[in-house]
Scaffold this motif. Sequence first.
Motif, PDB file in Angstrom:
ATOM      1  N   LEU A 187       4.480  -5.389  -3.351  1.00  0.00           N
ATOM      2  CA  LEU A 187       4.044  -3.894  -3.710  1.00  0.00           C
ATOM      3  C   LEU A 187       4.468  -3.710  -5.354  1.00  0.00           C
ATOM      4  O   LEU A 187       3.794  -3.373  -6.072  1.00  0.00           O
ATOM      5  N   SER A 190       1.932  -5.768  -7.270  1.00  0.00           N
ATOM      6  CA  SER A 190       0.567  -5.145  -7.262  1.00  0.00           C
ATOM      7  C   SER A 190       0.401  -3.917  -8.386  1.00  0.00           C
ATOM      8  O   SER A 190      -0.472  -3.476  -8.703  1.00  0.00           O
ATOM      9  N   ARG A 191       1.805  -3.581  -8.678  1.00  0.00           N
ATOM     10  CA  ARG A 191       1.781  -2.216  -9.486  1.00  0.00           C
ATOM     11  C   ARG A 191       1.575  -2.746 -10.959  1.00  0.00           C
ATOM     12  O   ARG A 191       1.195  -2.082 -11.929  1.00  0.00           O
ATOM     13  N   LYS A 193      -0.839  -5.111 -11.500  1.00  0.00           N
ATOM     14  CA  LYS A 193      -2.354  -4.934 -11.432  1.00  0.00           C
ATOM     15  C   LYS A 193      -3.028  -3.452 -11.705  1.00  0.00           C
ATOM     16  O   LYS A 193      -2.110  -2.613 -11.088  1.00  0.00           O
TER      17      LYS A 193
ATOM     18  N   LEU B 152       6.544   5.981  -9.125  1.00  0.00           N
ATOM     19  CA  LEU B 152       5.562   5.076  -8.874  1.00  0.00           C
ATOM     20  C   LEU B 152       4.765   4.797 -10.195  1.00  0.00           C
ATOM     21  O   LEU B 152       3.933   3.875 -10.122  1.00  0.00           O
ATOM     22  N   GLU B 159      -6.174   5.165 -10.044  1.00  0.00           N
ATOM     23  CA  GLU B 159      -5.202   4.194 -10.247  1.00  0.00           C
ATOM     24  C   GLU B 159      -3.867   4.681  -9.619  1.00  0.00           C
ATOM     25  O   GLU B 159      -2.998   4.310  -8.779  1.00  0.00           O
ATOM     26  N   ARG B 162      -4.103   5.064  -5.982  1.00  0.00           N
ATOM     27  CA  ARG B 162      -3.911   3.885  -5.208  1.00  0.00           C
ATOM     28  C   ARG B 162      -2.655   3.527  -5.308  1.00  0.00           C
ATOM     29  O   ARG B 162      -1.929   3.056  -3.905  1.00  0.00           O
ATOM     30  N   ARG B 163      -1.892   3.791  -6.190  1.00  0.00           N
ATOM     31  CA  ARG B 163      -0.386   3.470  -6.045  1.00  0.00           C
ATOM     32  C   ARG B 163       0.275   4.247  -4.967  1.00  0.00           C
ATOM     33  O   ARG B 163       1.349   3.850  -4.117  1.00  0.00           O
ATOM     34  N   LEU B 166      -0.694   2.841  -1.482  1.00  0.00           N
ATOM     35  CA  LEU B 166       0.214   1.558  -1.251  1.00  0.00           C
ATOM     36  C   LEU B 166       1.554   2.038  -0.868  1.00  0.00           C
ATOM     37  O   LEU B 166       2.225   1.369  -0.201  1.00  0.00           O
ATOM     38  N   VAL B 170       3.971   1.056   2.429  1.00  0.00           N
ATOM     39  CA  VAL B 170       5.160   0.266   2.438  1.00  0.00           C
ATOM     40  C   VAL B 170       6.423   1.105   3.076  1.00  0.00           C
ATOM     41  O   VAL B 170       7.116   0.599   3.742  1.00  0.00           O
ATOM     42  N   ARG B 222     -10.630  -1.460  -1.432  1.00  0.00           N
ATOM     43  CA  ARG B 222      -9.411  -2.012  -2.260  1.00  0.00           C
ATOM     44  C   ARG B 222      -8.022  -1.877  -1.784  1.00  0.00           C
ATOM     45  O   ARG B 222      -7.232  -2.755  -1.349  1.00  0.00           O
ATOM     46  N   GLU B 226      -5.695  -4.605  -0.166  1.00  0.00           N
ATOM     47  CA  GLU B 226      -4.423  -4.703  -0.709  1.00  0.00           C
ATOM     48  C   GLU B 226      -3.122  -4.424   0.142  1.00  0.00           C
ATOM     49  O   GLU B 226      -2.400  -5.020   0.289  1.00  0.00           O
ATOM     50  N   LEU B 230       0.234  -7.224   2.135  1.00  0.00           N
ATOM     51  CA  LEU B 230       1.558  -6.818   1.854  1.00  0.00           C
ATOM     52  C   LEU B 230       2.496  -7.532   2.734  1.00  0.00           C
ATOM     53  O   LEU B 230       3.603  -7.556   2.644  1.00  0.00           O
TER      54      LEU B 230
END
Lengths: 205, 276
Positions: A187, A190-191, A193, B152, B159, B162-163, B166, B170, B222, B226, B230
């Motif tokens: 993770l 990925s941040r 990117k 984050l 964007e 997206r963060r 994800l 997690v 996407r 992604e 993970l």
Amino acid sequence: MKRLTFPFDEQTVRGLRAGDAVSITGRIYTGRDRFHKWFADGRPIPVCFRDGALYHCGPVVVRDEAAAGGWRVVAAGPTTSVRENPYEPDFIAATGVRIIIGKGGMDERTLAAMREHGCVYVQAVGGAGALYAASVARVAGVSLVSEFGAAEAVWHFDVADFRGVVAMDAHGRSLFADVAAVSERRLASSRRKCYTDGIRSSAGR
Amino acid sequence: MSLIERIVELIRETSSSLPEDVLRALRGALRRERAGSSASVVLGTILDNCALAAKRGVPLCQDTGMLVFFVHESLRRRVTPVLLGRAVALATERGYLRRNTIDPVSGKSFDDNCAEGVPAVRYCDRPGVTLIMKGGGSENMSRQYSLPDSSLGAGRDLEGVRRCLLDAVVRAQGYGCAPGVLGVCIGGDRAAGYEVAKEQLLRPLDAAGASEDPRLRALERRVLREANSLGIGPMGLGGGTTLLGVRVAARPRVPASFFVTVAYMCWAARRRTMMP
């Protein structure tokens, strides 16, 4: 798939590694919150766990004279194990239990007790209540049902091909800890990117 | 068959059989995982469980969840909350639903699964009667973000969204019974965020359910890709299948707020529609 049959001897259990798929056959006992509290209060344990298995499960069981043993198991999926963390190391030391079955894994202290005494944690699949019920060939008996009620009682299940994955082994390895560490690392990378990078690169191909 | 019996049947079918698109996604995932791996064992167990529950017509998971009915506006007078409550009580009596409704103050159980606001009923423009059943383990993994979020590095753009998504994956690890589905709402107020996010879980996982907005469709694809890289995997034991799908919607926001709301659904993504 490694096949384990009751009684589960120490050598076999110590030979298991985190990530091994297992199929369990023979006697297992359920026990969850009230049973662990009962044990911690110093009350007598009604069955022998030496070389046995403890299943964190609150099954739905109904009286059925036509079924083997007079009980029918409707659903018997795993319950979340973390609630038993405070009691489990002492329970492992006191009883000699070899396999703990549940969902979600347990803490460092329990992992250490597993290494010391030769015990593993098997992750059952959360939600698969119908399949695990079908793997109970017979309800051989029940203990503490008048004290705890059916969902918290200690059920004596004779199971056939009860499937799970060794998630914590007797060598101090926990898949939960490994997976959490890997996913957090990925993770973080990925941040680095950026969203627009992805759009540009996929559009460029 | 009377309307109430047909609703009872809708409840039984929803509880015992997953939608075909979810089963296809699970089968596809099993094909992609290495034979003999933890991921493949877990997915095989899940599919065997689904086949058995469907065959016997019994609940596929013992947590039969929180029930939400989406009912078309035109059915408001026929499919009333009272009728739906009676159907839920009957279904509970027959063992299609677990006694799953607890008074948070007294701790007592509502044994017929009926109480104020339960089952939840929403009148909307979706055709027919649609039922969704979502268990507690997955509901506990749902969360809401407020952008910007400096922890984050997430700003007020896609964007940043997206963060958040994800991060939610997690944090959930396998505890929400992965592989799961993310229903997402960008924008709205806090309440609309959770409501709209959960509604996205009604969209099928195949191409027919993808967002019509090309920007959101790209985000869905996407994040799915992604998240599956993970390494969390089915039930959090590792593997390449952490999510089965991502479904995103957007709602207007006020200038001061930018919420991103994630409804996490477990692999037992139970939903079904009937036309009364």
